[in-house]
Structure formats: C-alpha cells, structure tokens
Design a protein around this motif. Structure first.
Motif, PDB file in Angstrom:
ATOM      1  N   SER A  50      35.992  33.289  38.520  1.00 29.77           N
ATOM      2  CA  SER A  50      36.805  34.095  37.614  1.00 29.77           C
ATOM      3  C   SER A  50      37.663  35.100  38.393  1.00 29.77           C
ATOM      4  O   SER A  50      38.862  35.258  38.145  1.00 29.77           O
ATOM      5  CB  SER A  50      35.888  34.807  36.614  1.00 29.77           C
ATOM      6  OG  SER A  50      36.599  35.755  35.878  1.00 29.77           O
ATOM      7  N   LYS A  51      37.041  35.757  39.365  1.00 33.62           N
ATOM      8  CA  LYS A  51      37.742  36.730  40.215  1.00 33.62           C
ATOM      9  C   LYS A  51      38.863  36.053  41.002  1.00 33.62           C
ATOM     10  O   LYS A  51      39.987  36.553  41.071  1.00 33.62           O
ATOM     11  CB  LYS A  51      36.745  37.330  41.211  1.00 33.62           C
ATOM     12  CG  LYS A  51      36.481  38.801  40.991  1.00 33.62           C
ATOM     13  CD  LYS A  51      35.793  39.363  42.212  1.00 33.62           C
ATOM     14  CE  LYS A  51      35.091  40.655  41.853  1.00 33.62           C
ATOM     15  NZ  LYS A  51      33.876  40.850  42.619  1.00 33.62           N
ATOM     16  N   LEU A  60      41.916  31.354  33.151  1.00 28.90           N
ATOM     17  CA  LEU A  60      40.577  30.798  32.971  1.00 28.90           C
ATOM     18  C   LEU A  60      40.365  30.557  31.475  1.00 28.90           C
ATOM     19  O   LEU A  60      40.447  31.491  30.667  1.00 28.90           O
ATOM     20  CB  LEU A  60      39.506  31.759  33.520  1.00 28.90           C
ATOM     21  CG  LEU A  60      38.059  31.325  33.290  1.00 28.90           C
ATOM     22  CD1 LEU A  60      37.768  29.957  33.908  1.00 28.90           C
ATOM     23  CD2 LEU A  60      37.094  32.365  33.843  1.00 28.90           C
ATOM     24  N   MET A  61      40.139  29.297  31.126  1.00 26.39           N
ATOM     25  CA  MET A  61      39.915  28.944  29.727  1.00 26.39           C
ATOM     26  C   MET A  61      38.490  28.409  29.596  1.00 26.39           C
ATOM     27  O   MET A  61      38.089  27.516  30.348  1.00 26.39           O
ATOM     28  CB  MET A  61      40.901  27.863  29.277  1.00 26.39           C
ATOM     29  CG  MET A  61      42.339  28.131  29.701  1.00 26.39           C
ATOM     30  SD  MET A  61      43.552  27.223  28.730  1.00 26.39           S
ATOM     31  CE  MET A  61      43.144  25.551  29.122  1.00 26.39           C
ATOM     32  N   ILE A  62      37.734  28.977  28.684  1.00 28.73           N
ATOM     33  CA  ILE A  62      36.357  28.524  28.502  1.00 28.73           C
ATOM     34  C   ILE A  62      36.235  27.802  27.160  1.00 28.73           C
ATOM     35  O   ILE A  62      36.583  28.362  26.114  1.00 28.73           O
ATOM     36  CB  ILE A  62      35.360  29.717  28.558  1.00 28.73           C
ATOM     37  CG1 ILE A  62      35.515  30.523  29.863  1.00 28.73           C
ATOM     38  CG2 ILE A  62      33.929  29.211  28.411  1.00 28.73           C
ATOM     39  CD1 ILE A  62      35.092  29.820  31.122  1.00 28.73           C
ATOM     40  N   LYS A  79      30.181  36.209  27.588  1.00 27.91           N
ATOM     41  CA  LYS A  79      29.588  37.550  27.672  1.00 27.91           C
ATOM     42  C   LYS A  79      28.312  37.501  28.507  1.00 27.91           C
ATOM     43  O   LYS A  79      28.063  38.378  29.333  1.00 27.91           O
ATOM     44  CB  LYS A  79      29.304  38.061  26.247  1.00 27.91           C
ATOM     45  CG  LYS A  79      28.490  39.316  26.176  1.00 27.91           C
ATOM     46  CD  LYS A  79      29.201  40.425  25.433  1.00 27.91           C
ATOM     47  CE  LYS A  79      28.566  41.772  25.635  1.00 27.91           C
ATOM     48  NZ  LYS A  79      27.745  42.208  24.512  1.00 27.91           N
ATOM     49  N   VAL A  80      27.497  36.457  28.298  1.00 28.86           N
ATOM     50  CA  VAL A  80      26.269  36.291  29.077  1.00 28.86           C
ATOM     51  C   VAL A  80      26.609  36.177  30.560  1.00 28.86           C
ATOM     52  O   VAL A  80      25.885  36.672  31.420  1.00 28.86           O
ATOM     53  CB  VAL A  80      25.489  35.031  28.623  1.00 28.86           C
ATOM     54  CG1 VAL A  80      24.185  34.880  29.382  1.00 28.86           C
ATOM     55  CG2 VAL A  80      25.253  35.036  27.110  1.00 28.86           C
ATOM     56  N   TYR A  81      27.734  35.540  30.859  1.00 30.78           N
ATOM     57  CA  TYR A  81      28.146  35.341  32.250  1.00 30.78           C
ATOM     58  C   TYR A  81      28.928  36.530  32.799  1.00 30.78           C
ATOM     59  O   TYR A  81      29.302  36.549  33.974  1.00 30.78           O
ATOM     60  CB  TYR A  81      28.990  34.056  32.371  1.00 30.78           C
ATOM     61  CG  TYR A  81      28.127  32.824  32.489  1.00 30.78           C
ATOM     62  CD1 TYR A  81      27.503  32.275  31.373  1.00 30.78           C
ATOM     63  CD2 TYR A  81      27.902  32.230  33.722  1.00 30.78           C
ATOM     64  CE1 TYR A  81      26.692  31.168  31.483  1.00 30.78           C
ATOM     65  CE2 TYR A  81      27.086  31.114  33.839  1.00 30.78           C
ATOM     66  CZ  TYR A  81      26.495  30.586  32.720  1.00 30.78           C
ATOM     67  OH  TYR A  81      25.686  29.482  32.838  1.00 30.78           O
ATOM     68  N   GLY A  82      29.222  37.503  31.947  1.00 31.79           N
ATOM     69  CA  GLY A  82      29.934  38.695  32.407  1.00 31.79           C
ATOM     70  C   GLY A  82      31.363  38.436  32.832  1.00 31.79           C
ATOM     71  O   GLY A  82      31.860  39.053  33.780  1.00 31.79           O
ATOM     72  N   PRO A  85      37.389  35.606  29.936  1.00 35.15           N
ATOM     73  CA  PRO A  85      38.359  34.520  30.063  1.00 35.15           C
ATOM     74  C   PRO A  85      39.685  34.875  29.393  1.00 35.15           C
ATOM     75  O   PRO A  85      39.730  35.738  28.521  1.00 35.15           O
ATOM     76  CB  PRO A  85      37.710  33.349  29.331  1.00 35.15           C
ATOM     77  CG  PRO A  85      36.348  33.775  28.944  1.00 35.15           C
ATOM     78  CD  PRO A  85      36.275  35.254  29.053  1.00 35.15           C
ATOM     79  N   ASP A  86      40.748  34.176  29.799  1.00 33.71           N
ATOM     80  CA  ASP A  86      42.055  34.390  29.177  1.00 33.71           C
ATOM     81  C   ASP A  86      42.142  33.665  27.838  1.00 33.71           C
ATOM     82  O   ASP A  86      42.854  34.103  26.939  1.00 33.71           O
ATOM     83  CB  ASP A  86      43.162  33.875  30.106  1.00 33.71           C
ATOM     84  CG  ASP A  86      43.111  34.571  31.452  1.00 33.71           C
ATOM     85  OD1 ASP A  86      43.461  35.761  31.497  1.00 33.71           O
ATOM     86  OD2 ASP A  86      42.687  33.947  32.443  1.00 33.71           O
TER      87      ASP A  86
END
Ligand code: PLP
Length: 237
Positions: A50-51, A60-62, A79-82, A85-86
């Motif tokens: 992500s960084k 970044l599309m999830i 959110k769990v992954y902190g 995403p865009d």
C-alpha cells in the motif's frame, strides 16, 4: 478465464512488484481470497505494498465483495489490515441478500452525477435493505456481539481440527469467513454432502478447503447446534 482485458495477473503479493511499470494505473486484490482457499494475505506485506503504491501514485483497489460488510469483523477487511485503499468494491452482504453493489472511492473528483448509469442502479428497495442491514450489523459490531461470535466460531473450528486431525490439518480465515484445510482433497466432497444431510451448509473453496460463511447474526445456540451436527456428519465419514 477468460480474464478481463487490461489485467496482468500476479502469482502472489511479492510478484505484484514485478509487474508494476509506468503504464500501471492500479492494483486490484482481495485481502482474503474467497474462492481461492480463504487464506488471509500477510498484513505486513499488504501495508508495505500500500505504501509503495502510494509513493508511485498507483491506485490500490480492494475487492471487498466477499470480505466486506463486517464479514471479517470490521466494516471492511481493509480496516483490519490498516490500509486506506483508493477504491473498494462491495456487494453481496451489503443488503442482506437483496441484490446490490457499490463502488466506494476517496477520489471524489472523478465521478460526477450521471456518469455511471444502470437500470436498477440506486434502486430504492435495495437501498432501504442496505441501510437496514448496515444498521443491524453496526449495532452487533459496536456492542461486541459480533466479536464474541467470531471468537466462539474460531474456537469451535479449532476443536474440530483437534478432534478430527485425521481429516483436517488447520483452520484459516478472518472473522466469519473461515475454512478448514483437508488432508486429502478427495474427502472435501464427502464432507460437504454429509454436512448437508445433517442440515449444515458448508462450501468448497480452492483445493481441498471446506469454507464456512455463517450469517453474521448467527446466535451462540445456532453455533453450538451447527457444530454438533457437523461433528456427527464427520463421525460418519
Ligand atoms: C461474488 C464475488 C464477486 C462478484 O460479485 P458480483 O456482484 O456478482 O459481480 C466479485 N468479487 C468477489 C471477491 C466475490 O466473492
């Protein structure tokens, strides 16, 4: 396949970097592959990716069609992954079974009123069902019920692995999106059939994984009942 045009497929997270170049506009991924074995992606690797994408101005599309709407314990698995995403895609659980889908993005300038039309887009019934579903799920998330159910469900899965170690190797998953890895792929079908005959619907995912996707509003009694039935089904294998 056939896969959608314009995509290059990466084998795993590390392999994504090999495919990034100046022509890459976005990376699309699932944080827990629903059909691909219910295996959660590594949190550190996702955060690093992500960084990296942000630094390269690649979006970044999830895909949260399966992981989203509290399935993984939070409104979105992101959110769990902190990560932030865009773009997030969501559907399935969003209206509790009434057909709906949505694309969520922080890029507020790219979409304007009327840009994206569809016959049933913005359907009032589906939207009303969606709002009600979110209210109910928000409530059981806030008061801790969902987290307790998740813990109980995972304990029950651990218990199954312990008692049926000749059938399963380990549990996988996140929140109420979980699976059990079978030792022998051939047994997967038998487990699913036997479970169904005992009144428990489980699915297959990937190679040899038995997938569990209970209703997020499942009660403790239902969890107990379901696992008692599942154990009986496994005993008869
Ligand atoms: C089901 C599913 C889809 C397809 O969603 P539709 O609303 O049927 O287009 C996409 N992604 C994931 C992860 C899914 O589980």
């Amino acid at each position: 396949g056939p896969f959608p045009d314009g995509f290059v497929y990466a084998k795993d997270i590390d392999d994504i970097y090999n495919h990034l170049d100046n022509a890459t506009c976005a990376v699309l991924l699932e944080l827990v592959q629903g059909e691909g074995g219910v295996c959660p992606m590594d949190r550190d690797k996702i955060q690093a990716l992500s960084k990296h994408l942000k630094s390269k101005q690649i979006l970044l599309m999830i895909d949260e069609v399966q992981t989203g709407i509290f399935r993984c314990g939070e409104l979105f698995a992101s959110k769990v992954y902190g990560i932030a995403p865009d773009v997030i895609t969501t559907a399935k659980g969003l209206a509790g079974g009434v057909p709906i889908g949505a694309v969520i993005t922080s890029l507020i300038d790219i979409f304007h009123f009327g840009d994206h039309g569809s016959t049933f887009g913005g359907n009032p019934l589906a939207c009303a069902a969606g709002l009600e579903t979110l209210d109910i799920l928000h409530h059981i998330h806030t008061d801790g019920t969902l987290q307790r159910r998740i813990e109980s469900f995972h304990n029950a899965l651990e218990d199954i692995v312990k008692h049926f170690s000749h059938i399963f190797t380990h549990k996988v998953g996140l929140g109420l999106m979980c699976g059990l890895y079978t030792k022998d792929i051939a047994i997967q079908e038998h487990i699913i059939t036997n479970a169904l005959e005992s009144g428990v619907i489980v699915l297959k995912s990937g190679k040899g994984v038995v997938r569990f996707l209970p209703a997020l509003t499942i009660t403790q009694d239902e969890i107990n009942e379901g696992f008692t039935r599942l154990k009986n089904a496994l005993k008869s294998l």
